[in-house]
Motif scaffolding. Structure first.
Motif, PDB file in Angstrom:
ATOM      1  N   ALA A   1      53.564  32.282  27.658  1.00  0.00           N
ATOM      2  CA  ALA A   1      53.282  30.928  28.161  1.00  0.00           C
ATOM      3  C   ALA A   1      54.452  30.422  29.002  1.00  0.00           C
ATOM      4  O   ALA A   1      54.248  29.822  30.069  1.00  0.00           O
ATOM      5  CB  ALA A   1      53.017  29.980  26.995  1.00  0.00           C
ATOM      6  N   GLU A   2      55.669  30.674  28.552  1.00  0.00           N
ATOM      7  CA  GLU A   2      56.852  30.278  29.321  1.00  0.00           C
ATOM      8  C   GLU A   2      56.917  31.039  30.647  1.00  0.00           C
ATOM      9  O   GLU A   2      57.232  30.467  31.691  1.00  0.00           O
ATOM     10  CB  GLU A   2      58.120  30.549  28.512  1.00  0.00           C
ATOM     11  N   ALA A   3      56.592  32.333  30.610  1.00  0.00           N
ATOM     12  CA  ALA A   3      56.607  33.149  31.827  1.00  0.00           C
ATOM     13  C   ALA A   3      55.577  32.645  32.832  1.00  0.00           C
ATOM     14  O   ALA A   3      55.848  32.588  34.037  1.00  0.00           O
ATOM     15  CB  ALA A   3      56.349  34.613  31.485  1.00  0.00           C
ATOM     16  N   VAL A   4      54.407  32.264  32.349  1.00  0.00           N
ATOM     17  CA  VAL A   4      53.370  31.744  33.248  1.00  0.00           C
ATOM     18  C   VAL A   4      53.823  30.425  33.861  1.00  0.00           C
ATOM     19  O   VAL A   4      53.635  30.182  35.062  1.00  0.00           O
ATOM     20  CB  VAL A   4      52.019  31.602  32.515  1.00  0.00           C
ATOM     21  N   ALA A   5      54.451  29.559  33.063  1.00  0.00           N
ATOM     22  CA  ALA A   5      54.959  28.285  33.587  1.00  0.00           C
ATOM     23  C   ALA A   5      56.014  28.531  34.664  1.00  0.00           C
ATOM     24  O   ALA A   5      55.996  27.886  35.725  1.00  0.00           O
ATOM     25  CB  ALA A   5      55.528  27.434  32.457  1.00  0.00           C
ATOM     26  N   CYS A   6      56.902  29.465  34.410  1.00  0.00           N
ATOM     27  CA  CYS A   6      57.914  29.811  35.418  1.00  0.00           C
ATOM     28  C   CYS A   6      57.254  30.402  36.660  1.00  0.00           C
ATOM     29  O   CYS A   6      57.655  30.106  37.791  1.00  0.00           O
ATOM     30  CB  CYS A   6      58.918  30.809  34.846  1.00  0.00           C
ATOM     31  N   ALA A   7      56.235  31.230  36.455  1.00  0.00           N
ATOM     32  CA  ALA A   7      55.543  31.849  37.584  1.00  0.00           C
ATOM     33  C   ALA A   7      54.844  30.802  38.453  1.00  0.00           C
ATOM     34  O   ALA A   7      54.797  30.948  39.681  1.00  0.00           O
ATOM     35  CB  ALA A   7      54.533  32.885  37.083  1.00  0.00           C
ATOM     36  N   VAL A   8      54.331  29.758  37.837  1.00  0.00           N
ATOM     37  CA  VAL A   8      53.711  28.685  38.614  1.00  0.00           C
ATOM     38  C   VAL A   8      54.769  28.026  39.502  1.00  0.00           C
ATOM     39  O   VAL A   8      54.543  27.809  40.701  1.00  0.00           O
ATOM     40  CB  VAL A   8      53.019  27.652  37.694  1.00  0.00           C
ATOM     41  N   ALA A   9      55.930  27.731  38.933  1.00  0.00           N
ATOM     42  CA  ALA A   9      57.013  27.124  39.719  1.00  0.00           C
ATOM     43  C   ALA A   9      57.452  28.071  40.836  1.00  0.00           C
ATOM     44  O   ALA A   9      57.672  27.643  41.980  1.00  0.00           O
ATOM     45  CB  ALA A   9      58.189  26.772  38.823  1.00  0.00           C
ATOM     46  N   GLU A  10      57.564  29.357  40.523  1.00  0.00           N
ATOM     47  CA  GLU A  10      57.965  30.332  41.542  1.00  0.00           C
ATOM     48  C   GLU A  10      56.878  30.486  42.605  1.00  0.00           C
ATOM     49  O   GLU A  10      57.186  30.717  43.781  1.00  0.00           O
ATOM     50  CB  GLU A  10      58.285  31.668  40.880  1.00  0.00           C
ATOM     51  N   GLY A  11      55.626  30.330  42.211  1.00  0.00           N
ATOM     52  CA  GLY A  11      54.529  30.368  43.178  1.00  0.00           C
ATOM     53  C   GLY A  11      54.588  29.197  44.136  1.00  0.00           C
ATOM     54  O   GLY A  11      54.349  29.348  45.342  1.00  0.00           O
ATOM     55  N   VAL A  12      54.926  28.026  43.612  1.00  0.00           N
ATOM     56  CA  VAL A  12      55.088  26.845  44.473  1.00  0.00           C
ATOM     57  C   VAL A  12      56.242  27.071  45.445  1.00  0.00           C
ATOM     58  O   VAL A  12      56.131  26.789  46.649  1.00  0.00           O
ATOM     59  CB  VAL A  12      55.299  25.571  43.633  1.00  0.00           C
ATOM     60  N   LEU A  13      57.348  27.600  44.938  1.00  0.00           N
ATOM     61  CA  LEU A  13      58.493  27.909  45.799  1.00  0.00           C
ATOM     62  C   LEU A  13      58.100  28.919  46.878  1.00  0.00           C
ATOM     63  O   LEU A  13      58.414  28.739  48.058  1.00  0.00           O
ATOM     64  CB  LEU A  13      59.660  28.451  44.965  1.00  0.00           C
ATOM     65  N   ALA A  14      57.393  29.970  46.479  1.00  0.00           N
ATOM     66  CA  ALA A  14      56.963  30.978  47.446  1.00  0.00           C
ATOM     67  C   ALA A  14      56.050  30.357  48.500  1.00  0.00           C
ATOM     68  O   ALA A  14      56.184  30.645  49.696  1.00  0.00           O
ATOM     69  CB  ALA A  14      56.247  32.130  46.737  1.00  0.00           C
ATOM     70  N   GLY A  15      55.146  29.494  48.074  1.00  0.00           N
ATOM     71  CA  GLY A  15      54.251  28.828  49.022  1.00  0.00           C
ATOM     72  C   GLY A  15      55.010  27.969  50.018  1.00  0.00           C
ATOM     73  O   GLY A  15      54.715  27.985  51.222  1.00  0.00           O
TER      74      GLY A  15
END
Length: 129
Positions: free
Chosen positions: A98-112
């Motif tokens: 769950a923590e990894a998915v939350a971090c991945a969402v933030a990293e996805g926003v950064l990538a976008g």
């Protein structure tokens, strides 16, 4: 760059993509399901340091109106996606995932955001884009 050289480079990239497919099959069939890793924390710190350097370099170049910010934004987007991928694929089930998915969402926003910067047409300061 000469057109002929560029064409050859693009053909080699295409060939590399095709050759990677059977290599991925070999890896899928031969790699162990798990392994012990040395320097685990160093690997993660290095990835985050690379992400921070990409963000900082993109910000500095972009604020100066330097068109090379588009290049660093592209690279930073790729690093953010890789970070998200490894966060999720190396996490254990439950709270860690769950923590990894939350971090991945933030990293996805950064990538976008980095992709948008990389694709921007403006060559001057951020206000002119």
């Amino acid at each position: 760059m000469k057109v002929a050289l560029k064409r050859w480079m693009l053909l080699l990239l295409g060939a590399g993509a095709v050759l990677l497919v059977p290599w991925m099959v070999v890896l899928a069939l031969t790699l162990p399901g798990s392994t012990e890793v040395r320097h685990w924390s160093l690997a993660w710190i290095g990835l985050d340091a690379l992400l921070a350097a990409g963000c900082a370099t993109t910000a500095l170049l972009g604020l100066r109106g330097d068109p090379r910010a588009r290049l660093t934004a592209s690279a930073t987007a790729a690093v953010a996606v890789l970070d998200a991928w490894f966060d999720i694929t190396t996490a254990s089930a439950g709270a860690q995932l769950a923590e990894a998915v939350a971090c991945a969402v933030a990293e996805g926003v950064l990538a976008g955001a980095c992709v948008l910067l990389a694709l921007s047409k403006g060559r001057g300061h951020p206000e002119s884009s």
